[in-house]
Every structure is written in C-alpha cells, then in structure tokens.
Design a protein around this motif. Structure first.
Motif, PDB file in Angstrom:
ATOM      1  N   UNK A 182      39.624  90.436 -40.221  1.00  0.00           N
ATOM      2  CA  UNK A 182      40.651  91.144 -39.467  1.00  0.00           C
ATOM      3  C   UNK A 182      40.045  91.802 -38.231  1.00  0.00           C
ATOM      4  N   UNK A 183      40.913  92.340 -37.375  1.00  0.00           N
ATOM      5  CA  UNK A 183      40.497  93.021 -36.158  1.00  0.00           C
ATOM      6  C   UNK A 183      40.907  94.482 -36.221  1.00  0.00           C
ATOM      7  N   UNK A 184      40.250  95.304 -35.407  1.00  0.00           N
ATOM      8  CA  UNK A 184      40.465  96.748 -35.489  1.00  0.00           C
ATOM      9  C   UNK A 184      40.988  97.291 -34.166  1.00  0.00           C
ATOM     10  N   UNK A 185      41.981  98.195 -34.262  1.00  0.00           N
ATOM     11  CA  UNK A 185      42.554  98.816 -33.079  1.00  0.00           C
ATOM     12  C   UNK A 185      42.487 100.331 -33.172  1.00  0.00           C
ATOM     13  N   UNK A 186      42.495 100.980 -32.018  1.00  0.00           N
ATOM     14  CA  UNK A 186      42.389 102.427 -31.947  1.00  0.00           C
ATOM     15  C   UNK A 186      43.430 102.964 -30.976  1.00  0.00           C
ATOM     16  N   UNK A 187      43.588 104.273 -30.967  1.00  0.00           N
ATOM     17  CA  UNK A 187      44.625 104.957 -30.192  1.00  0.00           C
ATOM     18  C   UNK A 187      43.977 105.906 -29.187  1.00  0.00           C
TER      19      UNK A 187
ATOM     20  N   UNK B 220      42.565 108.621 -43.094  1.00  0.00           N
ATOM     21  CA  UNK B 220      41.116 108.730 -43.187  1.00  0.00           C
ATOM     22  C   UNK B 220      40.542 107.326 -43.344  1.00  0.00           C
ATOM     23  N   UNK B 221      39.231 107.282 -43.376  1.00  0.00           N
ATOM     24  CA  UNK B 221      38.533 106.000 -43.403  1.00  0.00           C
ATOM     25  C   UNK B 221      38.868 105.197 -44.653  1.00  0.00           C
ATOM     26  N   UNK B 222      38.942 105.853 -45.806  1.00  0.00           N
ATOM     27  CA  UNK B 222      39.239 105.139 -47.050  1.00  0.00           C
ATOM     28  C   UNK B 222      40.643 104.547 -47.029  1.00  0.00           C
ATOM     29  N   UNK B 223      41.611 105.304 -46.511  1.00  0.00           N
ATOM     30  CA  UNK B 223      42.983 104.792 -46.446  1.00  0.00           C
ATOM     31  C   UNK B 223      43.058 103.557 -45.543  1.00  0.00           C
ATOM     32  N   UNK B 224      42.372 103.616 -44.408  1.00  0.00           N
ATOM     33  CA  UNK B 224      42.404 102.484 -43.480  1.00  0.00           C
ATOM     34  C   UNK B 224      41.790 101.246 -44.128  1.00  0.00           C
ATOM     35  N   UNK B 225      40.681 101.417 -44.828  1.00  0.00           N
ATOM     36  CA  UNK B 225      40.037 100.272 -45.480  1.00  0.00           C
ATOM     37  C   UNK B 225      40.882  99.746 -46.637  1.00  0.00           C
ATOM     38  N   UNK B 226      41.505 100.652 -47.383  1.00  0.00           N
ATOM     39  CA  UNK B 226      42.411 100.216 -48.449  1.00  0.00           C
ATOM     40  C   UNK B 226      43.561  99.405 -47.879  1.00  0.00           C
ATOM     41  N   UNK B 227      44.091  99.872 -46.765  1.00  0.00           N
ATOM     42  CA  UNK B 227      45.195  99.160 -46.117  1.00  0.00           C
ATOM     43  C   UNK B 227      44.739  97.783 -45.634  1.00  0.00           C
ATOM     44  N   UNK B 228      43.558  97.713 -45.043  1.00  0.00           N
ATOM     45  CA  UNK B 228      43.042  96.423 -44.573  1.00  0.00           C
ATOM     46  C   UNK B 228      42.907  95.435 -45.728  1.00  0.00           C
ATOM     47  N   UNK B 229      42.425  95.925 -46.871  1.00  0.00           N
ATOM     48  CA  UNK B 229      42.288  95.049 -48.036  1.00  0.00           C
ATOM     49  C   UNK B 229      43.652  94.580 -48.531  1.00  0.00           C
TER      50      UNK B 229
ATOM     51  N   UNK C  98      47.711  88.643 -44.059  1.00  0.00           N
ATOM     52  CA  UNK C  98      46.750  87.989 -43.165  1.00  0.00           C
ATOM     53  C   UNK C  98      47.046  86.497 -43.081  1.00  0.00           C
ATOM     54  N   UNK C  99      47.329  85.859 -44.194  1.00  0.00           N
ATOM     55  CA  UNK C  99      47.658  84.433 -44.191  1.00  0.00           C
ATOM     56  C   UNK C  99      48.908  84.154 -43.373  1.00  0.00           C
ATOM     57  N   UNK C 100      49.826  85.132 -43.315  1.00  0.00           N
ATOM     58  CA  UNK C 100      51.051  84.966 -42.521  1.00  0.00           C
ATOM     59  C   UNK C 100      50.817  85.207 -41.034  1.00  0.00           C
ATOM     60  N   UNK C 101      49.629  85.706 -40.662  1.00  0.00           N
ATOM     61  CA  UNK C 101      49.297  85.875 -39.250  1.00  0.00           C
ATOM     62  C   UNK C 101      48.985  87.288 -38.813  1.00  0.00           C
ATOM     63  N   UNK C 102      49.131  88.274 -39.716  1.00  0.00           N
ATOM     64  CA  UNK C 102      48.869  89.665 -39.349  1.00  0.00           C
ATOM     65  C   UNK C 102      47.349  89.889 -39.325  1.00  0.00           C
ATOM     66  N   UNK C 103      46.821  90.183 -38.135  1.00  0.00           N
ATOM     67  CA  UNK C 103      45.373  90.220 -37.961  1.00  0.00           C
ATOM     68  C   UNK C 103      44.824  91.591 -37.573  1.00  0.00           C
ATOM     69  N   UNK C 104      45.642  92.468 -37.019  1.00  0.00           N
ATOM     70  CA  UNK C 104      45.155  93.739 -36.492  1.00  0.00           C
ATOM     71  C   UNK C 104      45.405  94.871 -37.490  1.00  0.00           C
TER      72      UNK C 104
END
Length: 431
Positions: free
Chosen positions: A108-113, A45-54, A62-68
């Motif tokens: 960060x950047x966002x991807x979809x399926x 869900x939306x909250x899980x995705x945002x928690x993961x992004x944070x 992110x500092x190591x290069x993970x952007x998506x």
C-alpha cells in the motif's frame, strides 16, 4: 431553486470551460484508498493506522483497487522543533517512518495531511513559508500523497497573494523536490472547499480539488454536493478530478439505498474514493458497496477520464440548481459502452423513464444491450427508450449500455424523439 446563470455568482462561461489536468506522471486516475478523518478525527495513532492498513488488505479492499492509507489532521506536535521542523506526536506517532515502511510492506501507499496557512484546521502547525522544508520531510518519512487544507490564512499584508498563490507555493515545492530527489511528485490533493472556483485553476497545480465544504452522513449533504458538482463535471479528466469529499458509508445516517447512491455518484463522477469508515466494524453490506468492481471499473477507466454529466435534470427544468433535488438523469462514455446513472431524488419510489438518444453518447436507430451494474445482470435489449421501475427513494440505477446493432425495422414513429424529425420530402414526423 436557483437558475443556472446565477449559481453562486458563477458565470455560465466559467462553468463551461474545459480544464486540463496536471500531467506530471502521477494520479492519472482518481485515488482510491482510506482516510482517517471521518471515522476518527483527531483520535488517531500509529497502531490504529497500521491496523487499518492491514484491514484494507484482509477485507479485500486492496484487491478492489484501494491503495492509499492516509492520515489526516492532528498527527504532529503542536510546535515545530528548535530548527523549524515538523515533529510527529511523540506519544501517538513515535516512529512515523517505521509506520510508512510497514504500510509499504503490505503493498500500500501512505498519505499525510498539511495546511497552506499558519495552522491546520485543528490547530497544529501549517506549512505557510515552510513548504519545501515540510514536503521534503514528508518524503523522507515515506509519504507520497498530500492532502493540503485551507485554514489559518495569513493577513493580506503578509501573504500578498490570492488563494491561487497560496496553493501554488506548495505546488512549486513539490515540483522542485521531484527534480532534486529524482522521485515521483507527490499526489497533491487541494482541500480548498471550492470558495474561489478551484475547479478552474486547481488542475494547473494539483490532482484533485475539493469542490464544496465537508460532507456529512445525511442525504441532504449528499444531494447538495451532487447538485453543485452537476454544473462542473467538465473540470474532471485524466490527472485532475473534482473531489466530492470522503466516502461516508457506514458512519450512520444513510440508508443502504442512499449509501449505494453515494458511492455510485462519487465513482461515476470520477471523484477520488477515500473510505472514511471504521473498518473494524464495517458491515458486509457496506463492504459489498465499496468493492463493487463494475462501478469501480468506471471510476478507474484507463481510456475515458471524463465524468458522467446530466442529460436531463428530471423534476426540475434543465440547468436548475436545487440542493435538495439535484439532476436525476446522467450519462457518459466509457471504454466498454455508455454509462447511465438514474438517481431518484424523491422521498418515495418512482419509475424513471428516458429516451436513449437523450444521451449524446447514444446513436439513433440502434439497439443496446443493458447491463445492471448493481445486480450484475444482463437485462435484455433496450430499443429507443428505457424504464427503471420502482427505483427506491434516494436510490440509484447504474447501467452500462452496449451497441447491439440496428434496431428492428418498421418501428413507428420513425424517430424516438420527433422534434425536428423530418422526411427527405419535407414531411414532419409526429407523435
């Protein structure tokens, strides 16, 4: 074991064909990021995705290069709107545009399926005959990365084209949208599973292509994927990458040594690196593997885009396909030296020995400084050969060798590998 010439019915000529990537301004290097499927499947869900992004940010990924940060299947309603549009799940993704905006605010950047057929693999609406409509929506919602799957293929009398044409429809839609919108094209990740030799044609329309079926968190799955990819490494270069599927670190089933082998093989073969772990429960050991900057630097090399390749299969004759015991000795060039991967595919520890010039990237008559990319230590100088002692079962050694000048004089025999080695007077060199 399968001889190379009969590997899945693929011809030797096809496997040795070089492939040029789609150079359209995006995804020159493999994508680094996160995908929801391995850890959560449809429970997103939306909250899980945002928690993961944070967490991607706060854990240092992110500092190591993970952007998506990419959502996978099951994000939409089961039916399109009356006007034919895709509709995000009203309960789980009430404001998908706000979600991507918050992801972007983190840098960060966002991807979809999506799916190239009637339905996604989990039964949600696919994009067949709606390609431009759907990718336009994805862009309006704030996405710039599309994983595109291969389920629910239309009947032959409807599609009237092969698998290439089915994916070309979305590739054309992405190119058309880039022209009309003035924005960069989507990163296009083809999830076709390798059934139709996608490594030969995927580069003409996408930036990465799945070469096998889904990964599982067991050594047997990793070994089979590494084995298959060992025969098609020439298909990877800038703008186009063999996708070995998402990283299964931290999901159970792998020892720490196997996890290091998993990450090393995926990174050095220039696969996209998409984390599939529950970041809320990640261990320090797994986080340390994922953020190994010396390994990541090879994956993200801005000068050399090619994958490493086997120079000796090891326990099997060269060019032998063995899904349980893949090639063990690998090398390739990098901007800072020659990279080596020694993969112990055995079920017990083993010493691993090779002559330096077995790798085509090493010069004869030279000595090389040795950098261990896992211990982060400088391990002296190698002259003519190298032995890694007691490599753990299913473990890995990753090395960076740099030219350190001429080897010492007076070494006998005159050649480290004396087959066809000869003096100018015609005298053969022997062991």
């Amino acid at each position: 074991m399968i001889p190379f010439t009969s590997l899945h019915g693929i011809s030797m000529l096809a496997l040795l064909t070089s492939v040029s990537g789609l150079s359209n301004g995006v995804a020159k290097l493999p994508a680094l990021g996160y995908n929801t499927w391995n850890a959560y499947q449809c429970n997103i869900d939306q909250n899980l995705v945002l928690t993961t992004a944070k967490l991607v940010k706060s854990l240092g990924l992110q500092d190591a290069g993970y952007m998506h940060v990419n959502i996978d299947d099951c994000w939409s309603e089961k039916n399109r709107s009356a006007s034919g549009d895709l509709v995000p799940d009203k309960v789980r993704f009430p404001n998908i545009t706000a979600m991507t905006s918050q992801i972007h605010s983190l840098g960060l950047r966002a991807g979809i399926y999506g799916d190239s057929g009637w339905f996604t693999c989990a039964g949600y609406p696919g994009s067949f005959m709606n390609e431009l409509r759907d990718v336009t929506q994805f862009q309006e919602w704030g996405f710039d990365y599309l994983k595109y799957d291969n389920c629910a293929i239309p009947f032959d009398d409807i599609i009237r084209e092969g698998i290439v044409g089915k994916y070309q429809r979305m590739a054309d839609a992405i190119a058309s949208l880039a022209k009309t919108s003035g924005k960069k094209p989507f990163i296009f990740s083809l999830c076709e599973w390798g059934w139709s030799q996608v490594w030969l044609w995927g580069a003409s329309m996408g930036h990465s292509w799945r070469v096998t079926g889904d990964i599982a968190p067991q050594w047997e799955s990793l070994a089979a994927i590494i084995n298959f990819n060992s025969f098609i490494t020439q298909a990877t270069d800038f703008y186009g990458h063999n996708d070995m599927d998402m990283l299964q670190l931290g999901n159970g089933g792998l020892s720490l040594d196997e996890a290091k082998s998993h990450f090393t093989a995926w990174a050095l073969m220039k696969s996209p690196l998409l984390i599939g772990t529950n970041l809320s429960a990640i261990t320090s050991d797994i986080l340390g593997i994922l953020t190994n900057k010396e390994i990541l630097a090879i994956n993200q090399d801005p000068v050399i885009g090619k994958s490493i390749s086997p120079f000796r299969w090891g326990i099997n004759p060269d060019w032998t396909s063995n899904s349980s015991f893949p090639a063990q000795y690998w090398s390739g060039p990098s901007q800072n030296g020659t990279v080596f991967m020694l993969l112990n595919t055995l079920n017990q520890p083993a010493d691993m020995f090779f002559n330096l010039t077995e790798s085509p990237w090493i010069r004869a008559g030279r000595q090389y400084s040795v950098r261990d990319l896992w211990s982060h230590t400088n391990n002296g100088t190698a002259v003519r050969n190298f032995t890694a002692h007691s490599v753990p079962a299913h473990g890995v050694v990753a090395l960076l060798l740099k030219d350190a000048g001429n080897e010492p004089s007076g070494i006998f025999p005159q050649c480290s590998v004396w087959w066809q080695c000869i003096d100018k007077n015609g005298t053969h060199v022997g062991g």
